[in-house]
Design a protein around this motif. Structure first.
Motif, PDB file in Angstrom:
ATOM      1  N   GLN A   1      14.623   1.935  14.530  1.00 22.03           N
ATOM      2  CA  GLN A   1      13.790   3.058  13.980  1.00 22.03           C
ATOM      3  C   GLN A   1      13.131   2.568  15.840  1.00 22.03           C
ATOM      4  OE1 GLN A   1      12.016   1.251  10.951  1.00 22.03           O
ATOM      5  NE2 GLN A   1      12.705   1.510   9.315  1.00 22.03           N
ATOM      6  N   LYS A   2      12.298   4.252  15.474  1.00 18.25           N
ATOM      7  CA  LYS A   2      11.607   4.157  16.788  1.00 18.25           C
ATOM      8  C   LYS A   2      10.295   4.066  16.487  1.00 18.25           C
ATOM      9  CE  LYS A   2      14.401   8.673  17.763  1.00 18.25           C
ATOM     10  NZ  LYS A   2      14.222  10.334  17.473  1.00 18.25           N
ATOM     11  N   LYS A   3       9.642   3.498  17.394  1.00 15.58           N
ATOM     12  CA  LYS A   3       8.882   3.258  17.905  1.00 15.58           C
ATOM     13  C   LYS A   3       7.473   4.055  17.417  1.00 15.58           C
ATOM     14  CE  LYS A   3       8.202  -2.114  19.404  1.00 15.58           C
ATOM     15  NZ  LYS A   3       7.021  -2.327  19.506  1.00 15.58           N
ATOM     16  N   ARG A   4       6.402   3.638  16.641  1.00 17.81           N
ATOM     17  CA  ARG A   4       5.443   5.335  16.407  1.00 17.81           C
ATOM     18  C   ARG A   4       4.876   4.864  17.437  1.00 17.81           C
ATOM     19  NH1 ARG A   4       4.297   4.553   9.518  1.00 17.81           N
ATOM     20  NH2 ARG A   4       7.216   5.423   8.824  1.00 17.81           N
ATOM     21  N   VAL A   5       4.325   5.690  18.266  1.00 18.77           N
ATOM     22  CA  VAL A   5       2.742   6.343  18.033  1.00 18.77           C
ATOM     23  C   VAL A   5       1.714   6.354  17.844  1.00 18.77           C
ATOM     24  CG1 VAL A   5       1.819   6.827  20.719  1.00 18.77           C
ATOM     25  CG2 VAL A   5       4.951   6.162  20.756  1.00 18.77           C
ATOM     26  N   PHE A   6       0.322   5.320  17.800  1.00 26.68           N
ATOM     27  CA  PHE A   6      -0.883   5.754  17.773  1.00 26.68           C
ATOM     28  C   PHE A   6      -1.660   7.044  18.503  1.00 26.68           C
ATOM     29  CE2 PHE A   6      -5.681   5.609  16.887  1.00 26.68           C
ATOM     30  CZ  PHE A   6      -5.564   5.618  15.559  1.00 26.68           C
ATOM     31  N   GLY A   7      -1.854   7.921  17.616  1.00 27.57           N
ATOM     32  CA  GLY A   7      -2.334   9.219  17.857  1.00 27.57           C
ATOM     33  C   GLY A   7      -1.800  10.131  18.316  1.00 27.57           C
ATOM     34  N   MET A   8      -0.010  10.362  18.535  1.00 24.79           N
ATOM     35  CA  MET A   8       0.797  11.135  18.948  1.00 24.79           C
ATOM     36  C   MET A   8       0.714  12.632  18.071  1.00 24.79           C
ATOM     37  SD  MET A   8       4.771  10.854  18.421  1.00 24.79           S
ATOM     38  CE  MET A   8       5.949  12.043  19.383  1.00 24.79           C
ATOM     39  N   ALA A   9       0.011  13.207  17.232  1.00 21.56           N
ATOM     40  CA  ALA A   9      -0.071  14.220  17.104  1.00 21.56           C
ATOM     41  C   ALA A   9      -1.479  14.440  16.997  1.00 21.56           C
ATOM     42  CB  ALA A   9      -0.039  14.422  14.832  1.00 21.56           C
ATOM     43  N   LYS A  10      -2.704  14.343  17.740  1.00 19.22           N
ATOM     44  CA  LYS A  10      -4.050  14.072  18.309  1.00 19.22           C
ATOM     45  C   LYS A  10      -3.622  15.995  18.458  1.00 19.22           C
ATOM     46  CE  LYS A  10      -8.786  12.692  19.775  1.00 19.22           C
ATOM     47  NZ  LYS A  10      -8.916  11.741  21.001  1.00 19.22           N
ATOM     48  N   GLY A  11      -5.058  16.513  17.979  1.00 16.72           N
ATOM     49  CA  GLY A  11      -4.965  17.953  18.412  1.00 16.72           C
ATOM     50  C   GLY A  11      -3.656  18.876  17.363  1.00 16.72           C
ATOM     51  N   LYS A  12      -3.327  18.396  17.066  1.00 15.12           N
ATOM     52  CA  LYS A  12      -2.310  18.751  16.397  1.00 15.12           C
ATOM     53  C   LYS A  12      -2.614  20.014  15.072  1.00 15.12           C
ATOM     54  CE  LYS A  12       1.741  17.672  18.447  1.00 15.12           C
ATOM     55  NZ  LYS A  12       3.428  17.083  18.108  1.00 15.12           N
ATOM     56  N   TYR A  13      -3.652  19.658  14.093  1.00 10.80           N
ATOM     57  CA  TYR A  13      -4.351  19.821  13.432  1.00 10.80           C
ATOM     58  C   TYR A  13      -5.490  19.751  13.274  1.00 10.80           C
ATOM     59  CZ  TYR A  13       0.647  17.930  11.702  1.00 10.80           C
ATOM     60  OH  TYR A  13       1.645  17.656  11.491  1.00 10.80           O
ATOM     61  N   GLU A  14      -6.308  20.968  12.502  1.00 12.69           N
ATOM     62  CA  GLU A  14      -7.202  21.786  12.621  1.00 12.69           C
ATOM     63  C   GLU A  14      -8.414  21.834  11.388  1.00 12.69           C
ATOM     64  OE1 GLU A  14     -10.570  24.232  14.566  1.00 12.69           O
ATOM     65  OE2 GLU A  14      -8.824  23.366  15.745  1.00 12.69           O
ATOM     66  N   MET A  15      -8.999  20.440  10.372  1.00  7.66           N
ATOM     67  CA  MET A  15      -9.834  20.960   9.111  1.00  7.66           C
ATOM     68  C   MET A  15     -11.003  21.408   9.699  1.00  7.66           C
ATOM     69  SD  MET A  15      -9.150  17.121   7.917  1.00  7.66           S
ATOM     70  CE  MET A  15      -9.916  16.775   6.183  1.00  7.66           C
ATOM     71  N   SER A  16     -11.217  22.144   8.366  1.00  7.06           N
ATOM     72  CA  SER A  16     -12.547  23.070   7.528  1.00  7.06           C
ATOM     73  C   SER A  16     -14.106  22.625   7.861  1.00  7.06           C
ATOM     74  CB  SER A  16     -12.393  24.655   7.134  1.00  7.06           C
ATOM     75  OG  SER A  16     -12.091  23.345   5.936  1.00  7.06           O
ATOM     76  N   ASP A  17     -14.489  23.229   8.368  1.00 10.50           N
ATOM     77  CA  ASP A  17     -15.610  22.212   8.514  1.00 10.50           C
ATOM     78  C   ASP A  17     -16.424  22.177   7.193  1.00 10.50           C
ATOM     79  OD1 ASP A  17     -16.030  22.413  11.179  1.00 10.50           O
ATOM     80  OD2 ASP A  17     -17.372  24.024  11.348  1.00 10.50           O
ATOM     81  N   ASP A  18     -16.023  22.834   6.382  1.00  9.10           N
ATOM     82  CA  ASP A  18     -16.125  22.706   4.828  1.00  9.10           C
ATOM     83  C   ASP A  18     -15.576  21.847   3.912  1.00  9.10           C
ATOM     84  OD1 ASP A  18     -14.610  24.695   5.136  1.00  9.10           O
ATOM     85  OD2 ASP A  18     -15.369  26.480   3.624  1.00  9.10           O
TER      86      ASP A  18
END
Length: 70
Positions: free
Chosen positions: A41-58
């Motif tokens: 199993q590959k080691k998971r890297v914390f924060g790898m998806a940072k910046g790929k998703y954006e949530m709306s303010d509401d």
């Protein structure tokens, strides 16, 4: 099966199927390391998806469709 029987079966295959056998052997070598029965199993890297998703303010605001139930 003995090694001799395996080699005999491989030699009886057409060239294109021998290539598939070689590819499958490479796949198995990559999947299982050092004779382990468990897949690697590959080691998971914390924060790898940072910046790929954006949530709306509401995001936490109630939906208009449910206002009648509130």
């Amino acid at each position: 099966m003995t090694e001799k029987a395996i080699l005999s079966e491989i030699h009886s295959l057409p060239e294109n199927l021998r290539l598939e056998v070689m590819q499958y052997i490479s796949f198995l070598k990559n999947k299982y390391v050092n004779g382990s029965d468990q897949p690697v199993q590959k080691k998971r890297v914390f924060g790898m998806a940072k910046g790929k998703y954006e949530m709306s303010d509401d995001f936490d605001e109630p939906l208009d469709e449910f206002k009648a139930y509130m």
